[in-house]
Structure formats: C-alpha cells, structure tokens
Scaffold this active site. Sequence first.
Site, PDB file in Angstrom:
ATOM      1  CB  SER B   8       0.628   3.079  -1.295  1.00 49.32           C
ATOM      2  OG  SER B   8       1.385   3.898  -2.161  1.00 49.32           O
ATOM      3  CB  CYS B   9      -4.188   4.459  -3.664  1.00 45.35           C
ATOM      4  SG  CYS B   9      -5.365   3.797  -2.478  1.00 45.35           S
TER       5      CYS B   9
END
Lengths: 154, 569
Positions: B8-9
């Site tokens: 995730s970012c």
Amino acid sequence: MSEPNRPLVTAELVDTGLSASDRDDAARQLAALLHKAGRVSDLDGFLDDVRAREAQMATGMPGRVGLPHARSAHVAVPSLAVGICPGGVDFGGPDGPARLVFLIAAPAGSDEDHMRILAALARKLIHAEFREALLESPDARSVADTVIREVDVA
Amino acid sequence: MKFVAITSCPTGIAHTYMAAEALEQAAKAEGHEIRVEPQGAAGAQALGADVISAADAVIYAADLEVRDKGRFAGKPYVDVGVKAPINDAKAVLASAAEAARARTGAASGAAAAGTGGADVPTPETKVASGAGVGTRVRQWLMTGVSYMIPFVAAGGILIALGFMIGGYEIADAEPSTVIDDFSVVSAHSWGALLFLSGDALFAFLVPVLAGFIAFAIADRPGLAPGFLGGAVAVTVEAGFLGGLAAGFLAGFVALGLGRMPVPSAVRSIMPVVVTPLVASFVTGLVMFLILGRPLEALMSGLSSWLGSLTGGSLILLGAVLGLMMAFDMGGPVNKVAYTFATAGLATVGTTSGDAVEFTIMAAVMAAGMTPPLGLALATVVWRRLFTPAEVQNGKAAWLLGASFITEGAIPFAAADPLRVIPSLMVGSGVAGGLVAASGATLRAPHGGVWVIPLIGSPLMFLAAIAAGSVVTALAVWALKSVGRRSRPPESAPTAPRGHRRLTSRLRPPRREDPRRTEPCPSAPRRSARPSACTPAPRACSCRPRWRPGSRSASPEKTDPPATPAACSR
C-alpha cells in the site's frame, strides 16, 4: 467526467523530446499537455496536488523512471502523460535521472475500473521490456499505442 | 517457500501495484510462491484464510496501516515499506525467508543448547512447512501476552504512582473519593484517581490475555469467548493460569465451530453470531462448572495446610509462602499465601513489638516483589534471552516490583510458563525465607518500597529482596538458556531483528490512510470493572478489588471466600 471512456493516453499526451530542468518543470510540462487536452481543469491546482504527493516520497523508480502522480479534484478523466527525456531529469530514483517520465492524473473520486487501468500501468513499469519498448518507440503515436496495448486489462 | 504480501502507498495508484508486481516477478524468478494483496485504489481482493495459513511468512510492504492485520496474527513477518520491493524485491523475499526460518529454527530448539549469551547467529535450519505444535503454541501465547503488556505496564505504573502520592491506604479509596470529593490540591484525591485508574486497567489483564490467545487461534470469532473465559477466570479466582487455559479452550472451541460444515444460509452469520455465541456458552460452562469448585477446594486445602505450618520453623514458613506468592501471581495459590499474611496482620492488630505475624507479612511482600524485579534484572543482563517487547516490559517491571505489584511478571510468565514460573518461585522462596530468618517486620498489607517507614529492619528486608531478585534472574537465565538458541524467538508483533535494520533503512514513517478509518480491536465497552459487586453465587466472586499480589483480602478479613468485604462497596 464528460467522456469517461477516453483512452488513458493519446499521441498528444506524449512528449518524445522532453527537456526539463527539474522534476517540477517536467511535471509542469507534462501537465500542460493534459490541460491542453482538457483532461485537467486547473493546471496549478493539479500541480499543487502532484507536488504534495511528491513531497511525501520521491517517485523516482528503478529503471530510471519518474512517476509523478496525484488523485486530484482537478482531473476530469484518468490520464497519463508520457515524457521521454534523453537528457534525464532527476526524480530521486535509485539508479540515476529518469529517462521516462509518467505523469498519472487520477480523478479524486474515480471508480475502481479506472483505477484498475492505472494499477495495470504501474505493474507494467516493473518490466524492463516495457520500458525499453517505450524508449525505442519512433514517435508519440507508437508510445501511446504501446501503453494502451500493454495496459489493456484483459 | 510460500509468502503472502500486503502492499500500500499514500495515493494507492502507483507504488502499491509496482511493489506487488515486483514481488510477484521476483518470487517467480526465485522459485517461491507468493500471493499479494495490493491495498490500493483499485480495490483489493482479500487474501483468503487458507492462503494465509499456508504461508511461511508475511511481507508488509505497506506505507499505510494494513487493513485487517489481525488475519496475520502470529505469523513470522517482515515489515519493509512499499519502496523496498520496488527497489530490490529479491532482498525483501530473502529477509522474509529468513524470518520464516528464524521462527521455525527457534521452535525446533534442540540444537545449540547451552549457547545462551554467546553471540551466535541463528543457525540455518531446515524449514518445515507448517509450523510445529510447539511453535504455534508459543505464537498464540505471545499474541495474548503482547496485547496484555500495555495493560500491565500502564495499570501497574498508575497504581505505583497512586501509592507514591497517596500512601498505601490509597488501596482502600472508594470511587466516590474521586467522583464526589475530588480536590485538586489533595494528594489523596490524586492518589486515588491514579490508583483507581490502574485498578480498572488491571481488571482487564486476564481477559485480554485469554481473549487474544483465543483470537490468535481462531481469529475474530475467538475474541468474545476468549474474553469471557478470561473474565470467568477472574471471577472464579483462577488467576492468569486460569486465563491461559480459558484462552486455549475458547480459541479451540471457536476454531472447531468455524470449521464445521454448515448450510450456506447460516455461514454468513457464523463468524459474527453463531461461533462467538456457542463458543462463549461452552467456555463459560466449562470455566464455571469444571474449574470453579476444585479451585475452591484447593484454596481451602492450602489454607489449612498453611495453618498447620504455623508454630514450626518460621524460615520454612517464609520460604513456602514465597514459593506460593510467585506460583500464579494473583491466582488461587498466591491468594492463599497473601490472605494468610494479611489475616495474621489483622489478628495482631496494632500490637506494638515484633509479633511473628509482622515478619510473615514482610516475607510475603518481599516474595511478591522479587518476581518483577528479578525479571527486570534478567532483561538488562541477558537481553538476548527476551523478545523486544519483553525487554520493554522489563523497564516497567522495576517500578512494579518495587511497588509490590507482582503482576509485572505475568507477561513473562504467560509467555514461557514452564521456564519462568519455577525461576520466580525459587527467587521468591529465597526472599521469603531470608526475611523470615532476618526477623524483619512489616505493619502494612501492601505498598512495596513506599512503606519502608513501616518496616522493621528495612535494610535486612531490602537485602532479602535483592538476594531473591538475583536468584530469580539467575534461574531465568539458566532455564531459558537450556535447550534454546541464543536468539530469542521473536514474538508475533515484533519484527525479527535482522530485518529491523532493513526496515529502518528503507521505510518512511507510516501514514494514516486518508481513505478510510480502520477499526481496531477495541476493548470491551463495558465498564472497566464489569462484575464489581454484582450479586454472584459465591460470596466473594465479584471481581475483587486489586491488592498488591493481586489479592482482594483486607487485613480484617480472615477467610476471603466467605467474607464478602470486597463486595460490599
């Protein structure tokens, strides 16, 4: 949102001879293409969003790729502008200045289908063959076609 | 090897997917199997429980809080941030493989005995797919313990501060002291506030321990029956050992129910309604009916046995009381010993002079102080024998031990009962025996070093505690070094050391995900003292008010199960 089915990238969104002083300049030039094509409504507003994202974490990727991107209220349709930059522009990547710059513009509230296209693009960037194909493309049209072909979510 | 990964970012459109692709490509090249769940803007296909359980290790390449992290409880993992796999996915896979091996290696535990303390790298061991029973039991225990530690540390320190500010009588403060009569300038008010807050936190110790053991075994459906089992363990005064049993019981019942084939119409409500309901009923039934009565019998048996020891050797009595204090730290055996001492204190009342009862009280308090102190000492001297979470807990344990809050030792004991409990007993037995031999006295039922003015021969008393703590630490060192590698098994929520370095180098600070709010495993919403003073079948089966050494007995009380003193408020 007027034309949700416009392709992610077209020849007019590709700059095969990008020359930029820094990543901000590169993003501005590419964003101008999106603005001219009517995909970004407020150029400065969008660039602010891109800068905010870039400030969180540099988007320079291995393989000499710069990947400025933002989800922004100023974006009408998910879009990609591509700059091929023979001289390189520093995006803080681990292996040198970026030769390929992808500016990803995503609408703030876009649905998952659109996001899937962008996800597929991001995945493609990992593959060296994809990057080579783009760098070796003779013109803007073939760059756009290569991206569309590769990113087509089967 | 088989891995699962979360990526995730912040924006959720670029790095998330690049990291996922990089991991998949690298795994293919290296001959590993990997399933990635990108938690990005394109929606996530969540990893199934079967995939997760088959995986040897988890890779968190996430710059946001991982959604639904509980799914991975107890698995070895590396936490590297989203950029690491994009830059070097192969290295990330290698560190994940190392984490998986470290876990399996620590479990097999047969080789390299006696190398404790030496700087020996973890030997490469063959990786068995699917961890063995011992490993999994420890993972379950560690999950429960890791969730319990904040309650022990925060609650214990609040109580200690309460003693410091308000004196030892603060333990008798009524909630009304704080609610109705709070005075900003009164030390008593502040002390009571701190004490009551810590007391409320301590009410959760055993339920949280049991609840999260069950959670580690059966995932979320195990939580309710686990908490219930822990709460009943408190009610029947089974202590943290009862809580351990309750956690395993609840977890396995819930796990079994979750695996039963059921019609699809019912399946969707199984994890939320049916499994927690049925597992809770079974757990409650077993805990109340099967554990309650024998425990009562055990306690009265121990009480009369202790009575028969009086008049004999005082040193022997002190040592026996010491052994009992450290055995279950708040459980039935501890309670009998503590009550024996406080009851004696009550019978001699305010007698001047040195009644033997005062010495017994001193022996009991010393024996209740050495377990946290000895463990705190051990975490400083033999750091590598403990998990990072335990080392942190060790820092709080100094204050808790000094304040006669024996609970400070529970996280250590619950994580590794067979090695830690005997060590604690030896040290406390020594401390109790030495105090009895020295004739030191104590005229308060609790308070730790904060009641030094009420101690006769305080130097002898402190020397006995120091000796007992050193014995405890040595015993822990000896037992933990036997049959175990030099590197401690890493607990579930702490990262293996090797990859820590990788982590600090690569990962930016984790951010809040702007796109969602994450539900977190929250404490039950009921009052902090759920069962306080509700009518209950046993005279004093309401959750007793916390006392040092966990016991509810007041000095004026002679037979705790029969005298509902603690309930009357």
